[in-house]
Scaffold this active site. Structure first.
Site: not given
Length: 717
Positions: A569, A654, A689
């Protein structure tokens, strides 16, 4: 365009092979497979007098359902096929790693029960099942078990399933919970009648998953998301058995840079409504006995001031950074909550970050951070006395765990370190007696004495000392020949505390050293540590990480031929930046769901979470912010030079880092870099995610990442 035809276009004549071989180790035989080459469709961005051509902008098209949507899927599938082909020779290693990691997890297990309002609540897992049962027992652990939710059964038929936000009504008869089956973090709230076992017709879509009951046992408050941007925009009030379409809006956030949420005081007296961004916040509150009443503003938002509120028996406590970089603790009466009535309880300290407080009827637990480590201070509210828990290790993680009961003298807290499995303790705040309730069992055996952990300090470019936590198996020799995996994050003030991982043993037992770089942008060393690694100081995050890698090389823990980096991320942004800035330092990089197209994402307000993050990265509509972000954004700074071996992972659904960022990054890297090192993109077509939702499925991803690192080391078993 036909998928098969487009796939033929993708499979061009470029051949990729691994040529970098380390001394005394046999190189993995990478297949001589053709890598996918994405089509180029020039898109021109003109801003602040700067013209940029983006050849891969079309890869944004999947969720917009535009003309290139089918080609996006075809490209991602071609990359997946290429990754499978390139990693095919490691399939037996991947299977072995998966079996090892899964084999260390106790399949039939149970969490430590916690007491709330007369019931003991816990989750338990069963052999062969991916999810869990949420259960309770009335009054005693010897009472009959009541299975409230069988998530294993609920998840049947779904490639992804997440149940969260379990919220019991005050009378213990109703359970509200949120469900996401897409992995976009858009939850539908359901309500179960625990007396009849039926799921009520009340289904509330498009929420953040959590909810709060008023004390009437028939009113729910929850946060509604914008269906396009996924921003939390409204707090709603739902009356049981009513259609959610007629739910009342009790708060509408007009500032699209803020997150909002709703919570409840542990004492049950108040319902809180929170709105906050990176720099300022505001709390509203309501008597929980008056659900149709009007929320009152606790203290109107102030420029560059954050505050949060906790209710005791007779007063509010306020944690705030008003004239206090590392936060301080204040208090005020229930009927006078404005800042003029705040009185100091714990003053600001230059060397201690006050993170949070956890309230009990007679005690207060204060979470602090000093020298990069958590301290838990126990304050007796009646006597005014205070003491600290002693943890006894050089580097560790400690935190208050589930403590929903207000009228108790027992603190439940969690503890772990790089060598200590996750442990749950009960601590009697009166007698100071500590009881270990449970320690994570590592199936097959684990001997803590076989592993060593250290705390080191690297020196950054500007002279700042940056902590590093690391662990290795005994027998490790500091001669530069060991492989070392350096992990980093460094954003949002998120602290990467050292913790145990049974899966990580598979790396340690194969000779790897594992290290965490506690770089600026996190909050390990106080609030200033965060401020020094965000906005116009963001580059400190990257140079800190590079300094940590170089320090570990200089100290002979490893060499560049054996040094690997990993982050996900915003930590994936870190991976992209350091691959551009110091590609020669790393043999390989694993970038998980990487945030690598910072300029374009921060310019697009239709992308989920963009506007919330202007205070983290800056708003590129401002010329100074644009130029600074562009100076480090990984996608913008790819150059014609040699890069390390890179494995990139993402999820099609995501909602936090959209799939197209890593896809564009890989496409541009392929077309630009000058080396023959391996570049792989793996897209999970059913996930988002956080990856897979099952407790074992995610280990397939870990096995892929670990095998990628291992084969680069010539380790094939």
């Amino acid at each position: 365009m036909d998928h098969k035809f487009y796939y033929l276009l993708l499979m061009s004549t470029v051949t990729t092979a691994c040529t970098q071989e380390k001394p005394s180790q046999a190189a993995f035989e990478w297949p001589k497979a053709a890598a996918p080459i994405a089509l180029t469709k020039p898109h021109v961005r003109v801003l602040h007098g700067d013209t940029v051509v983006d050849n891969y902008f079309w890869l944004n098209d999947y969720f917009k359902k535009g003309p290139d949507s089918a080609m996006v899927v075809a490209y991602l599938e071609a990359e997946n096929k290429y990754t499978d082909t390139m990693m095919k020779g490691s399939e037996s290693l991947q299977s072995k790693l998966f079996a090892e990691m899964k084999g260390r997890i106790k399949e039939q297990d149970e969490s430590v029960p916690y007491l709330k309002n007369g019931y003991y609540y816990y989750t338990r897992t069963e052999v062969g099942q991916q999810y869990f049962k949420f259960c309770r027992k009335k009054g005693s652990l010897d009472a009959p078990e009541e299975v409230l939710l069988d998530v294993d059964k609920m998840a049947e038929g779904y490639p992804y399933y997440n149940a969260t936000g379990f919220n019991m009504s005050p009378d213990n008869k109703l359970l509200a919970y949120g469900v996401d089956t897409v992995s976009r973090r858009q939850y539908t709230i359901h309500v179960k009648d625990l007396e009849t076992g039926t799921i009520l017709a009340d289904a509330i879509p498009g929420t953040s998953g959590g909810s709060v009951w008023a004390n009437d046992n028939r009113t729910l408050f929850y946060t509604k998301n914008n269906p396009a941007t996924l921003l939390t925009e409204k707090v709603m009030r739902h009356t049981l058995h009513a259609d959610s379409k007629v739910d009342a809006v009790v708060y509408h956030e007009s500032d699209n840079t803020n997150y909002i949420g709703v919570g409840k005081a542990k004492s049950g007296k108040f319902i809180y409504l929170y709105s906050g961004g990176t720099l300022s916040s505001e709390v509203h509150y309501l008597n929980a006995d008056d659900p149709t009443g009007v929320f009152k503003v606790f203290q109107p938002r102030m420029k560059d001031v954050l505050y949060s509120v906790t209710a005791l028996e007779d007063r509010f406590l306020i944690v705030t950074n008003q004239h206090a970089k590392n936060f301080k603790l204040m208090e005020c009466p229930f009927d006078h909550t404005g800042i003029a009535d705040w009185k100091e309880v714990i003053p600001h300290r230059e060397d201690v970050l006050l993170e949070d407080v956890d309230e009990f009827k007679d005690f207060l637990v204060i979470s602090e951070r000093k020298n990069g480590l958590i301290q838990l201070a126990i304050r007796n509210l009646g006597e005014g006395s205070q003491h600290y828990l002693d943890f006894g290790e050089e580097a560790y993680t400690a935190y208050p765990a589930a403590n929903p009961e207000y009228n108790t003298t027992i603190l439940r807290y969690g503890y772990t370190s790089l060598t200590t499995p996750s442990s749950t303790y009960d601590y009697d705040m009166n007698t100071h007696e500590k009881t270990l309730r449970k320690q994570q069992e590592v199936v097959g055996g684990y001997n803590v004495a076989d592993y060593t952990t250290e705390r080191l300090y690297a020196t950054a470019e500007d002279g700042t000392r940056v902590p590093i936590s690391l662990v290795y198996k005994k027998g490790f020799k500091k001669d530069g020949n060991a492989p070392l995996l350096l992990y980093g994050y460094g954003s949002y003030g998120a602290t990467m505390d050292p913790s145990f991982s049974s899966g990580r043993l598979s790396l340690l037992d194969r000779g790897f050293v594992y290290a965490i770089a506690h770089i600026r942008g996190g909050q390990e060393m106080g609030r200033q540590w965060y401020d020094d690694g965000k906005m116009m100081n963001k580059i400190n995050t990257f140079t800190d990480f590079i300094a940590c890698g170089q320090f570990l090389v200089d100290q002979r823990y490893t060499t560049p031929a054996h040094l690997y980096a990993q982050g996900g991320s915003a930590g994936g942004l870190l991976m992209g930046a350091v691959s551009n800035m110091a590609p020669e330092l790393w043999h390989g990089i694993v970038a998980q769901v990487p945030f690598v197209d910072v300029v374009n994402t921060m310019l697009d307000e239709t992308i989920p979470l963009t506007t919330n993050e202007y205070d983290e990265w800056g708003n590129p509509n401002d010329k100074e912010a644009y130029e600074y972000i562009k100076s480090y954004s990984p996608y913008e700074n790819i150059q014609a030079k040699a890069y390390p071996h890179i494995l990139v992972t993402t999820g099609l659904h995501d909602s936090q880092v959209q799939y197209f960022e890593p896809a564009k990054w890989v496409a541009k890297l392929r077309a630009t870099k000058t080396d023959n090192n391996v570049l792989l993109l793996k897209t999970e077509m059913d996930y988002g995610h956080g990856g897979a939702s099952g407790r074992f499925d995610y280990l397939q991803d870990v096995a892929l990442e670990y095998s990628f690192l291992c084969v680069l080391e010539g380790i094939t078993e």
